[in-house]
Scaffold this active site. Structure first.
Site, mmCIF file in Angstrom:
data_model
loop_
_atom_site.group_PDB
_atom_site.id
_atom_site.type_symbol
_atom_site.label_atom_id
_atom_site.label_comp_id
_atom_site.label_asym_id
_atom_site.label_seq_id
_atom_site.Cartn_x
_atom_site.Cartn_y
_atom_site.Cartn_z
ATOM 1 N N THR A 93 41.814 35.978 45.478
ATOM 2 C CA THR A 93 42.695 35.794 46.769
ATOM 3 C C THR A 93 41.918 36.289 47.827
ATOM 4 O O THR A 93 42.059 37.526 47.954
ATOM 5 C CB THR A 93 44.137 36.348 46.537
ATOM 6 O OG1 THR A 93 44.647 35.940 45.098
ATOM 7 C CG2 THR A 93 45.127 36.107 47.763
ATOM 8 N N LYS A 168 48.179 29.394 48.823
ATOM 9 C CA LYS A 168 48.208 30.895 48.166
ATOM 10 C C LYS A 168 48.931 31.717 49.040
ATOM 11 O O LYS A 168 50.026 32.525 48.756
ATOM 12 C CB LYS A 168 46.786 31.496 47.805
ATOM 13 C CG LYS A 168 47.093 32.785 47.245
ATOM 14 C CD LYS A 168 47.867 33.070 45.804
ATOM 15 C CE LYS A 168 47.901 34.418 45.415
ATOM 16 N NZ LYS A 168 48.307 34.629 43.919
ATOM 17 N N LYS A 243 49.008 43.301 49.608
ATOM 18 C CA LYS A 243 47.479 42.501 50.131
ATOM 19 C C LYS A 243 47.603 41.161 50.656
ATOM 20 O O LYS A 243 47.243 41.000 51.671
ATOM 21 C CB LYS A 243 46.386 42.403 49.025
ATOM 22 C CG LYS A 243 45.215 41.675 49.103
ATOM 23 C CD LYS A 243 44.588 41.541 48.017
ATOM 24 C CE LYS A 243 43.472 40.502 47.953
ATOM 25 N NZ LYS A 243 42.615 39.941 47.080
HETATM 26 P P1 NAD Z 1 40.424 43.741 39.456
HETATM 27 O O1 NAD Z 1 40.285 44.627 40.633
HETATM 28 O O2 NAD Z 1 40.949 44.016 38.196
HETATM 29 O O3 NAD Z 1 39.139 42.883 39.332
HETATM 30 C C1 NAD Z 1 37.948 42.484 39.971
HETATM 31 C C2 NAD Z 1 36.661 42.852 39.576
HETATM 32 O O4 NAD Z 1 35.655 42.285 40.575
HETATM 33 C C3 NAD Z 1 36.581 44.206 39.275
HETATM 34 O O5 NAD Z 1 36.056 44.356 37.712
HETATM 35 C C4 NAD Z 1 35.121 44.645 39.825
HETATM 36 O O6 NAD Z 1 34.444 45.791 39.303
HETATM 37 C C5 NAD Z 1 34.588 43.332 40.342
HETATM 38 N N1 NAD Z 1 33.765 43.290 41.426
HETATM 39 C C6 NAD Z 1 33.852 43.796 42.461
HETATM 40 N N2 NAD Z 1 32.553 43.350 43.369
HETATM 41 C C7 NAD Z 1 31.692 42.755 42.528
HETATM 42 C C8 NAD Z 1 30.589 42.541 42.713
HETATM 43 N N3 NAD Z 1 29.819 42.591 43.850
HETATM 44 N N4 NAD Z 1 29.804 41.900 41.551
HETATM 45 C C9 NAD Z 1 30.277 41.763 40.454
HETATM 46 N N5 NAD Z 1 31.910 42.074 40.136
HETATM 47 C C10 NAD Z 1 32.357 42.701 41.053
HETATM 48 O O7 NAD Z 1 41.270 42.453 40.031
HETATM 49 P P2 NAD Z 1 42.341 41.325 39.641
HETATM 50 O O8 NAD Z 1 43.560 41.519 39.286
HETATM 51 O O9 NAD Z 1 41.390 40.681 38.387
HETATM 52 O O10 NAD Z 1 42.217 40.492 40.630
HETATM 53 C C11 NAD Z 1 41.169 39.469 40.837
HETATM 54 C C12 NAD Z 1 41.714 38.599 42.241
HETATM 55 O O11 NAD Z 1 42.496 37.805 41.862
HETATM 56 C C13 NAD Z 1 42.292 39.338 43.406
HETATM 57 O O12 NAD Z 1 41.717 38.719 44.831
HETATM 58 C C14 NAD Z 1 43.501 39.291 43.105
HETATM 59 O O13 NAD Z 1 44.275 39.504 44.430
HETATM 60 C C15 NAD Z 1 43.706 38.000 42.681
HETATM 61 N N6 NAD Z 1 45.053 37.867 41.921
HETATM 62 C C16 NAD Z 1 45.421 38.635 40.985
HETATM 63 C C17 NAD Z 1 46.565 38.681 40.300
HETATM 64 C C18 NAD Z 1 46.997 39.749 39.344
HETATM 65 O O14 NAD Z 1 48.144 39.731 38.905
HETATM 66 N N7 NAD Z 1 46.179 40.684 39.091
HETATM 67 C C19 NAD Z 1 47.293 37.613 40.493
HETATM 68 C C20 NAD Z 1 46.663 36.461 41.252
HETATM 69 C C21 NAD Z 1 45.438 36.715 42.105
#
Ligand code: NAD
Length: 293
Positions: A93, A168, A243
């Protein structure tokens, strides 16, 4: 079988990638956090040493990263390493502007690209029932759709590049506003001596009906699975709601849209987060409205 590079194996990425493995794809995984890589390995991903190493051997690259700056940084790192015509799908997102920039970077290197953020949270990621909101050219979307299928309950093509992110943040602005509205109604009902169940029974079949009430009810009781029944353990954390609301307000400002309730919801969630509730489910805002957070 398609070879898919999956970059960003956090709370969402790991279970999403696991469903691609289950569907028979070869998935090359990369994340910066070693513990996430261990989990991914247990899910059957092939772990590689860098995002570039994943991309150079893949037909499709999927990113699931925290924010726009991470997506743009990873894209600029790997886009020159991927084979021409590789399909790039970003499911993070992020802000609409960064999403459009990511499409431009991909196009400049002869890649196909789709922004495809999701709704449905970690539960939906595990169950393979996420809603994908996709933006991009039709040929890219047509190629992305069968790849997304094992992770999806629903896939909607919303329009050109950036349209998925636009959908979204509009959806989540409705969600933030409606959760506060439902919370306020329960707080008022309490003051008026009206039981939670009575308000639920009326509003859930009347014009106050909405998802924040009927699926995610912010008081314990009426909807047994809602986070209110487990002391507001997320679910969807207040930090993520803030966010998304901030993204909606950046987009409103940039486009000249007037969204006073979106602005107010952003401020209320910012205060709720500041009070130490970033990790609380976003429906816990009802306690803040009661003055008990
Ligand atoms: P998270 O923080 O658990 O996962 C993000 C991952 O990206 C981390 O493991 C981090 O180490 C990795 N990362 C960051 N920079 C990186 C790089 N340069 N190379 C490789 N890996 C890298 O977050 P999440 O909850 O999995 O959410 C991910 C996305 O999905 C976000 O944008 C969030 O807004 C969106 N989202 C989350 C949810 C939810 O319920 N958690 C729901 C819908 C959307």
């Amino acid at each position: 079988m398609t070879t898919i590079a999956f970059i960003g194996l956090g709370n969402m990425g790991n279970p999403m990638a696991a469903n691609l493995v289950k569907a028979g794809h070869k998935v090359l995984g990369f994340d910066l956090v070693p513990a996430s890589l261990e989990t991914a390995k247990a899910h059957g991903l092939d772990i590689v040493a860098s995002a570039g190493a994943a991309a150079e051997n893949a037909d499709v690259v999927i990113t699931m990263l925290p924010a726009g700056k991470h997506v743009l940084s990873v894209y600029s790192d790997i886009v020159g390493k991927a084979r021409k015509g590789t399909l790039f799908i970003d499911s993070s997102t992020i802000d609409v502007d960064s999403a459009r920039k990511a499409h431009s970077v991909a196009a400049a290197y002869g890649m196909l690209s789709v922004d495809a953020p999701v709704s449905g949270g970690v539960g939906g990621a595990e169950a393979g029932t996420l809603t994908f909101m996709a933006g991009g050219a039709k040929d890219a979307f047509d190629k992305a759709e069968p790849i997304l299928q094992p992770m999806a309950g629903r896939i909607v093509h919303c329009g050109e590049g950036g349209a998925g992110q636009a959908a979204k943040i509009c959806n989540n602005m409705i969600l933030g506003i409606s959760m506060i509205g439902v919370g306020e109604a329960f707080v008022l009902a309490e003051k008026l001596g009206l039981s939670h169940q009575a308000l639920f029974d009326v509003a859930s079949t009347s014009s106050g009906q909405c998802w924040s009430l009927t699926t995610y009810c912010p008081v314990p009781g009426p909807v047994p699975n809602s986070p209110a029944n487990r002391d507001y353990k997320p679910g969807f954390a207040a930090a993520l709601m803030l966010k998304d609301l901030k993204l909606s307000q950046e987009a409103a400002q940039a486009s000249g849209a007037v969204t006073p309730l979106g602005a107010e919801a952003t401020q209320l969630y910012a205060l709720f987060n500041q009070q130490g509730h970033a990790g609380t489910d976003f429906s816990g805002i009802i306690n803040f409205l009661r003055g008990k957070a």
